[in-house]
Design a protein around this motif. Structure first.
Motif, mmCIF file in Angstrom:
data_model
loop_
_atom_site.group_PDB
_atom_site.id
_atom_site.type_symbol
_atom_site.label_atom_id
_atom_site.label_comp_id
_atom_site.label_asym_id
_atom_site.label_seq_id
_atom_site.Cartn_x
_atom_site.Cartn_y
_atom_site.Cartn_z
ATOM 1 N N LYS A 10 41.336 35.700 40.467
ATOM 2 C CA LYS A 10 40.096 34.624 40.712
ATOM 3 C C LYS A 10 39.634 34.301 42.073
ATOM 4 O O LYS A 10 40.520 34.214 43.051
ATOM 5 C CB LYS A 10 40.653 33.154 40.082
ATOM 6 N N LEU A 11 38.584 34.135 42.335
ATOM 7 C CA LEU A 11 37.979 33.824 43.484
ATOM 8 C C LEU A 11 37.964 32.470 44.087
ATOM 9 O O LEU A 11 38.098 32.206 45.179
ATOM 10 C CB LEU A 11 36.439 34.124 43.638
ATOM 11 N N GLU A 29 37.440 29.360 38.457
ATOM 12 C CA GLU A 29 36.758 30.531 37.846
ATOM 13 C C GLU A 29 37.196 30.964 36.533
ATOM 14 O O GLU A 29 38.379 30.779 36.534
ATOM 15 C CB GLU A 29 36.787 31.917 38.895
ATOM 16 N N ASP A 87 34.876 35.404 33.809
ATOM 17 C CA ASP A 87 34.239 35.712 35.158
ATOM 18 C C ASP A 87 34.913 36.971 35.708
ATOM 19 O O ASP A 87 34.449 37.732 36.430
ATOM 20 C CB ASP A 87 33.942 34.526 35.851
ATOM 21 N N VAL A 88 36.071 36.994 35.685
ATOM 22 C CA VAL A 88 37.100 37.804 36.284
ATOM 23 C C VAL A 88 37.053 39.371 35.684
ATOM 24 O O VAL A 88 36.751 40.118 36.371
ATOM 25 C CB VAL A 88 38.508 37.436 36.319
ATOM 26 N N GLU A 114 34.506 40.394 33.537
ATOM 27 C CA GLU A 114 33.166 40.833 33.887
ATOM 28 C C GLU A 114 33.029 41.320 35.243
ATOM 29 O O GLU A 114 32.425 42.530 35.322
ATOM 30 C CB GLU A 114 32.142 39.617 33.658
ATOM 31 N N ARG A 115 33.583 40.855 36.302
ATOM 32 C CA ARG A 115 33.394 41.334 37.701
ATOM 33 C C ARG A 115 34.280 42.738 37.748
ATOM 34 O O ARG A 115 34.025 43.953 38.203
ATOM 35 C CB ARG A 115 34.145 40.264 38.701
ATOM 36 N N LEU A 116 35.487 42.770 37.108
ATOM 37 C CA LEU A 116 36.360 43.992 36.990
ATOM 38 C C LEU A 116 35.492 45.278 36.307
ATOM 39 O O LEU A 116 35.564 46.250 36.954
ATOM 40 C CB LEU A 116 37.548 43.814 36.333
ATOM 41 N N GLU A 169 32.188 45.190 36.055
ATOM 42 C CA GLU A 169 31.100 45.738 36.832
ATOM 43 C C GLU A 169 31.587 46.433 37.872
ATOM 44 O O GLU A 169 30.980 47.677 38.175
ATOM 45 C CB GLU A 169 30.514 44.537 37.389
ATOM 46 N N ASP A 170 32.659 46.337 38.596
ATOM 47 C CA ASP A 170 33.241 47.131 39.742
ATOM 48 C C ASP A 170 33.520 48.534 39.067
ATOM 49 O O ASP A 170 33.179 49.529 39.651
ATOM 50 C CB ASP A 170 34.331 46.475 40.109
#
Length: 73
Positions: free
Chosen positions: A20-21, A25, A29-30, A32-34, A36-37
């Protein structure tokens, strides 16, 4: 938006928590970010990552400590 419940191991949950940023968060969200990366990696990079994982799994690596010792640091 449809909401689903998923099951993850406690270890996985802890790993997601550590990614988590900021404390508020969401796991969504975490994740989705993974995703996307990962989708941004080209095929050659994915192959190289898989090869590296296989080398690590088979013990073909040197630790930082061993490398420093070998180089005399």
């Amino acid at each position: 938006m449809t909401i689903s419940t998923i099951q993850v191991k406690e270890e996985t949950k802890k790993r997601l928590q550590s990614m988590k940023l900021h404390p508020r968060e969401t796991y969504e969200d975490v994740i989705e970010r993974l995703i996307e990366d990962l989708s941004e990696l080209d095929e050659e990079t994915k192959v190289e990552i898989e090869e590296a994982r296989n080398e690590i799994a088979s013990g073909k690596f040197v630790t930082h400590e061993q490398l420093k010792k070998d180089l005399g640091f």
